[in-house]
Write a protein that holds these residues in place. Structure first.
Motif, PDB file in Angstrom:
ATOM      1  N   HIS A   3      21.209  21.874 -25.946  1.00 53.42           N
ATOM      2  CA  HIS A   3      21.140  22.452 -24.605  1.00 53.42           C
ATOM      3  C   HIS A   3      22.391  22.072 -23.826  1.00 53.42           C
ATOM      4  O   HIS A   3      23.139  21.176 -24.206  1.00 53.42           O
TER       5      HIS A   3
ATOM      6  N   PHE B 226      17.471  27.252 -27.215  1.00 53.76           N
ATOM      7  CA  PHE B 226      17.156  26.752 -25.876  1.00 53.76           C
ATOM      8  C   PHE B 226      17.346  27.863 -24.836  1.00 53.76           C
ATOM      9  O   PHE B 226      16.545  28.010 -23.910  1.00 53.76           O
TER      10      PHE B 226
ATOM     11  N   GLN C  17       9.770  18.719 -29.623  1.00 58.31           N
ATOM     12  CA  GLN C  17      11.155  19.169 -29.536  1.00 58.31           C
ATOM     13  C   GLN C  17      12.051  17.990 -29.161  1.00 58.31           C
ATOM     14  O   GLN C  17      11.868  17.367 -28.118  1.00 58.31           O
ATOM     15  N   TYR C  18      12.993  17.679 -30.044  1.00 57.81           N
ATOM     16  CA  TYR C  18      13.973  16.619 -29.772  1.00 57.81           C
ATOM     17  C   TYR C  18      15.269  17.290 -29.317  1.00 57.81           C
ATOM     18  O   TYR C  18      15.835  18.102 -30.044  1.00 57.81           O
ATOM     19  N   LEU C  19      15.737  16.956 -28.141  1.00 57.30           N
ATOM     20  CA  LEU C  19      16.891  17.627 -27.548  1.00 57.30           C
ATOM     21  C   LEU C  19      18.183  16.836 -27.762  1.00 57.30           C
ATOM     22  O   LEU C  19      18.153  15.611 -27.966  1.00 57.30           O
TER      23      LEU C  19
ATOM     24  N   TRP D  99       9.906  16.087 -26.501  1.00 58.46           N
ATOM     25  CA  TRP D  99       9.145  16.876 -25.527  1.00 58.46           C
ATOM     26  C   TRP D  99       8.090  17.677 -26.286  1.00 58.46           C
ATOM     27  O   TRP D  99       8.382  18.238 -27.344  1.00 58.46           O
TER      28      TRP D  99
ATOM     29  N   MET E 261       6.368  21.172 -26.558  1.00 55.54           N
ATOM     30  CA  MET E 261       6.862  22.483 -26.170  1.00 55.54           C
ATOM     31  C   MET E 261       6.275  22.919 -24.830  1.00 55.54           C
ATOM     32  O   MET E 261       6.986  23.460 -23.971  1.00 55.54           O
TER      33      MET E 261
ATOM     34  N   ASP F 296       5.280  21.034 -22.329  1.00 56.30           N
ATOM     35  CA  ASP F 296       5.887  20.273 -21.238  1.00 56.30           C
ATOM     36  C   ASP F 296       7.321  20.727 -20.974  1.00 56.30           C
ATOM     37  O   ASP F 296       7.777  20.759 -19.828  1.00 56.30           O
ATOM     38  N   LEU F 297       8.032  21.059 -22.049  1.00 54.08           N
ATOM     39  CA  LEU F 297       9.412  21.523 -21.890  1.00 54.08           C
ATOM     40  C   LEU F 297       9.459  22.833 -21.115  1.00 54.08           C
ATOM     41  O   LEU F 297      10.272  22.992 -20.189  1.00 54.08           O
TER      42      LEU F 297
ATOM     43  N   HIS G 169       8.677  22.188 -17.493  1.00 55.89           N
ATOM     44  CA  HIS G 169       9.813  21.568 -16.814  1.00 55.89           C
ATOM     45  C   HIS G 169      10.872  22.611 -16.477  1.00 55.89           C
ATOM     46  O   HIS G 169      11.450  22.593 -15.380  1.00 55.89           O
ATOM     47  N   LEU G 170      11.134  23.530 -17.416  1.00 61.23           N
ATOM     48  CA  LEU G 170      12.103  24.597 -17.161  1.00 61.23           C
ATOM     49  C   LEU G 170      11.640  25.472 -15.998  1.00 61.23           C
ATOM     50  O   LEU G 170      12.438  25.855 -15.140  1.00 61.23           O
TER      51      LEU G 170
END
Length: 232
Positions: free
Chosen positions: A143, A151, A174-176, A208, A210, A212-213, A216-217
């Motif tokens: 990202h 992303f 998901q590991y960013l 994260w 998915m 929650d990600l 958050h977005l």
């Protein structure tokens, strides 16, 4: 090099990750050559996975960063022909031409026992890359300030939709990783810092969900969304 500017070939430079890496490599004093089937990145060198690669194409090139992947290949046979065997042809030509540093951008989806065809293909390519002395990097979900790739697809989904379906109830982890951190590692690799065939994993230590990600977005975009859980 006798003071000459080193040159790095970057495959997939028309994509999000390849494009960001291409720009970052240029900023450190390297000259880059975009190997792409598209014509949107300056004057790219014509390249398409699966086709034969002439070692002469690497004349004057000191490093290769391989980011390209053909997502149009759907079944396993096509994936192997285009992506696996295509990458093998690329690595073989680079090695024959004496390219000093080869870097392969793999994925966290690649691991023994993975079930996705994408992960299996990346794992096969990792084995070939290792045999050719490449540095293998497994980044998390990349990202940055200008979202692109997978992303970017998530950001677009949140922007354009109010009802968001969640396969598997959104429990996927998901590991960013930020594009700047990936760029720094790749630059270290093309400068010959790593001497290992073991894949290097690069991602934030905490995942994260998915769900929650996406939430958050939506909050960051000041967008109201509703989730619809869908059984896998």
């Amino acid at each position: 090099m006798n003071g000459a500017q080193p040159i790095c070939a970057v495959t997939g430079a028309s994509g999000y990750v390849g494009g960001r890496l291409n720009a970052a490599i240029q900023s450190t004093g390297w000259k880059t050559v975009s190997w792409s089937r598209r014509s949107s990145v300056g004057k790219p060198f014509p390249f398409q996975l699966g086709q034969d690669v002439n070692p002469d194409s690497f004349a004057g090139i000191q490093a290769l960063v391989h980011c390209a992947y053909d997502f149009q290949a759907r079944n396993w046979g096509e994936i192997v022909t285009k992506n696996v065997r295509g990458s093998e042809k690329l690595f073989r030509a680079a090695k024959a031409a004496g390219v000093a540093q080869i870097v392969f951008i793999s994925s966290l989806s690649s691991f023994p026992g993975c079930r996705s065809l994408y992960g299996k293909a990346k794992l096969e390519i990792e084995s070939i890359a290792s045999a050719h002395g490449a540095t293998i990097i497994r980044p998390g979900l990349v990202h940055g300030a200008t979202a692109g790739g997978v992303f970017g697809g998530l950001v677009k989904q949140v922007k354009q939709g109010r009802i968001i379906p969640l396969l598997g109830f959104g429990r996927q982890l998901q590991y960013l990783v930020h594009e700047a951190d990936l760029s720094k590692l790749v630059i270290r690799a093309i400068n010959g810092e790593f001497k290992t065939s073991t894949p290097i994993t690069l991602a934030a230590p905490h995942p994260w969900l998915m769900r929650d990600l996406l939430a958050h977005l939506a909050k960051a975009l000041n967008k109201r969304i509703s989730f619809v859980p869908i059984p896998w």
